[in-house]
Structure formats: C-alpha cells, structure tokens
Design an enzyme around this catalytic site. Structure first.
Site, mmCIF file in Angstrom:
data_model
loop_
_atom_site.group_PDB
_atom_site.id
_atom_site.type_symbol
_atom_site.label_atom_id
_atom_site.label_comp_id
_atom_site.label_asym_id
_atom_site.label_seq_id
_atom_site.Cartn_x
_atom_site.Cartn_y
_atom_site.Cartn_z
ATOM 1 N N ASP A 135 -58.888 65.433 31.354
ATOM 2 C CA ASP A 135 -58.273 64.674 30.258
ATOM 3 C C ASP A 135 -59.231 63.566 29.825
ATOM 4 O O ASP A 135 -59.547 62.676 30.616
ATOM 5 C CB ASP A 135 -56.956 64.088 30.769
ATOM 6 C CG ASP A 135 -56.172 63.386 29.674
ATOM 7 O OD1 ASP A 135 -56.750 63.116 28.604
ATOM 8 O OD2 ASP A 135 -54.987 63.110 29.903
ATOM 9 N N CYS A 173 -52.031 71.243 26.078
ATOM 10 C CA CYS A 173 -52.414 70.108 26.926
ATOM 11 C C CYS A 173 -51.226 69.142 26.972
ATOM 12 O O CYS A 173 -50.091 69.546 26.696
ATOM 13 C CB CYS A 173 -53.696 69.451 26.427
ATOM 14 S SG CYS A 173 -53.590 68.756 24.755
ATOM 15 N N ASN A 182 -51.496 67.044 22.899
ATOM 16 C CA ASN A 182 -51.877 67.853 21.719
ATOM 17 C C ASN A 182 -52.669 67.028 20.693
ATOM 18 O O ASN A 182 -52.564 67.258 19.483
ATOM 19 C CB ASN A 182 -50.652 68.514 21.076
ATOM 20 C CG ASN A 182 -50.972 69.621 20.066
ATOM 21 O OD1 ASN A 182 -50.240 69.833 19.114
ATOM 22 N ND2 ASN A 182 -52.078 70.330 20.242
ATOM 23 N N CYS A 184 -56.078 65.825 21.936
ATOM 24 C CA CYS A 184 -57.482 65.858 22.394
ATOM 25 C C CYS A 184 -57.923 67.277 22.777
ATOM 26 O O CYS A 184 -58.649 67.925 22.024
ATOM 27 C CB CYS A 184 -57.683 64.915 23.588
ATOM 28 S SG CYS A 184 -57.378 63.172 23.212
ATOM 29 N N ARG A 185 -57.484 67.756 23.948
ATOM 30 C CA ARG A 185 -58.037 69.013 24.463
ATOM 31 C C ARG A 185 -57.545 70.255 23.735
ATOM 32 O O ARG A 185 -58.354 71.112 23.330
ATOM 33 C CB ARG A 185 -57.736 69.135 25.973
ATOM 34 C CG ARG A 185 -58.466 68.100 26.803
ATOM 35 C CD ARG A 185 -57.900 68.001 28.203
ATOM 36 N NE ARG A 185 -56.537 67.464 28.172
ATOM 37 C CZ ARG A 185 -55.731 67.364 29.207
ATOM 38 N NH1 ARG A 185 -56.141 67.815 30.395
ATOM 39 N NH2 ARG A 185 -54.533 66.846 29.095
ATOM 40 N N SER A 186 -56.225 70.407 23.572
ATOM 41 C CA SER A 186 -55.747 71.659 22.954
ATOM 42 C C SER A 186 -56.092 71.774 21.463
ATOM 43 O O SER A 186 -56.389 72.890 21.004
ATOM 44 C CB SER A 186 -54.259 71.903 23.225
ATOM 45 O OG SER A 186 -53.439 70.883 22.708
HETATM 46 P P1 4NP Z 1 -54.583 65.528 25.556
HETATM 47 O O1 4NP Z 1 -54.946 64.008 25.902
HETATM 48 O O2 4NP Z 1 -53.494 65.948 26.531
HETATM 49 O O3 4NP Z 1 -55.864 66.249 25.793
HETATM 50 O O4 4NP Z 1 -54.123 65.530 24.113
HETATM 51 C C1 4NP Z 1 -53.984 63.001 25.990
HETATM 52 C C2 4NP Z 1 -53.503 62.425 24.849
HETATM 53 C C3 4NP Z 1 -52.580 61.395 24.934
HETATM 54 C C4 4NP Z 1 -52.138 60.967 26.166
HETATM 55 C C5 4NP Z 1 -52.629 61.554 27.320
HETATM 56 C C6 4NP Z 1 -53.552 62.571 27.225
HETATM 57 N N1 4NP Z 1 -51.206 59.900 26.246
HETATM 58 O O5 4NP Z 1 -50.887 59.482 27.373
HETATM 59 O O6 4NP Z 1 -50.733 59.405 25.215
#
Ligand code: 4NP
Length: 155
Positions: A125, A8, A11, A13-15
């Site tokens: 997201d 993702c 790294n 939340c989703r992955s």
């Molecule tokens: P992820 O979510 O891609 O599912 O881990 C996010 C985590 C952090 C951010 C964006 C999405 N960020 O902008 O910091």
C-alpha cells in the site's frame, strides 16, 4: 467476454493503477473488446473520487491515463459479474472472501500470483509512504498484468 476486477482498500491507488495498466496491455494486444476490466475498493472512504494525484502522476510518467476513473466500493453482485477478482494484498483477499457468496471463492486470487517469478505476494500500500512507492506499485502491476494476459490468452 472475460471480466476481471482489481481490488484494493481505497480504490484510489493500487487497483486504479492495475485497471489503467491492464487496459493498456489488453489494448496493445488487440484484446480490449474481449476483456471487461474494472476496479473497486473494499472500503468506502473515497467513493466517487478520482485516483490519488500521486498514483495519477506516476502512471502518467509511464503513459497510463487514470484520470477518468472514479472510486467505488465492492458490491456483492461483483462476485457473479467477474470471472477473476484480483486482490492487491492479503487483507483485501480476506475481506473479499468474507463478502463472497458461497461457491464463488475460487474467483478471488492475489493479483501477484500472476506475476512470473514474483518474490512477494502483495502489492504494498503506497498511500502513507514515500513517493517512490507508486513507482514500485507500477513495476509490480506491470509484471502481474503481463502474466495475467498470458493466463487469459491460454484459457
Ligand atoms: P489503495 O490505497 O487501497 O491502494 O487505494 C489506499 C487509499 C486510501 C487509504 C488507504 C489505502 N485510506 O486509508 O484512506
């Protein structure tokens, strides 16, 4: 040994959720020693951090423990190391394609392409959204993990 990498943006939340869920599915099916499972982010902002507290709490509500995971960024060596590189959304997919050495792009797939009957192609997201976004992520990740396990078993 088959190797899968969930990807993702951050790294956190989703992955990591996909890594934790798929690890449990593989363990439950007796395949944990046959499949290497990892996750990474296309971005570097959260490298070294544990998964987001909201992702950990949502996962724990369904019995998945994400607490030992630490964020890392996708490395060019990941493309040779993993048989399947599973992007959570189209932006992740496009970013992976841009990083990928020639001849290895067929390893990159949208994770939800493995979800039987999925009506959407991206895991939304949840980072900036309301708390229930993390339960939605889990629903989608569990569906796609089931399909991915079937795919790996068949191949
Ligand atoms: P992820 O979510 O891609 O599912 O881990 C996010 C985590 C952090 C951010 C964006 C999405 N960020 O902008 O910091």
């Amino acid at each position: 040994m088959t190797s899968v990498l969930f990807v993702c943006l951050g790294n956190i939340c989703r992955s990591p959720t996909a890594e934790g869920v798929f690890r449990e599915f593989a363990r439950a099916e007796g395949l944990i020693d046959d499949i290497a499972i990892d996750s990474a982010g296309t971005g570097a902002w959260h490298v070294g951090e544990p998964p987001d507290q909201r992702a950990q709490a949502a996962a724990a509500s369904r019995g998945y423990d994400l607490s030992a995971q630490r964020a890392r960024q996708v490395d060019p060596a990941d493309f040779a190391r993993h048989d399947l590189i599973l992007a959570m959304d189209r932006t992740n997919f496009d970013d992976l394609c841009a990083l990928c050495p020639p001849g290895m792009q067929d390893r990159i797939r949208l994770f939800l392409s493995f979800a039987p009957g999925a009506e959407i192609e991206e895991v939304p997201d949840p980072y900036y959204g309301a708390g229930d976004g993390f339960q939605r992520v889990l629903d989608l990740v569990e569906d796609a993990s089931r399909g991915l396990l079937e795919h790996l078993r068949a191949s």
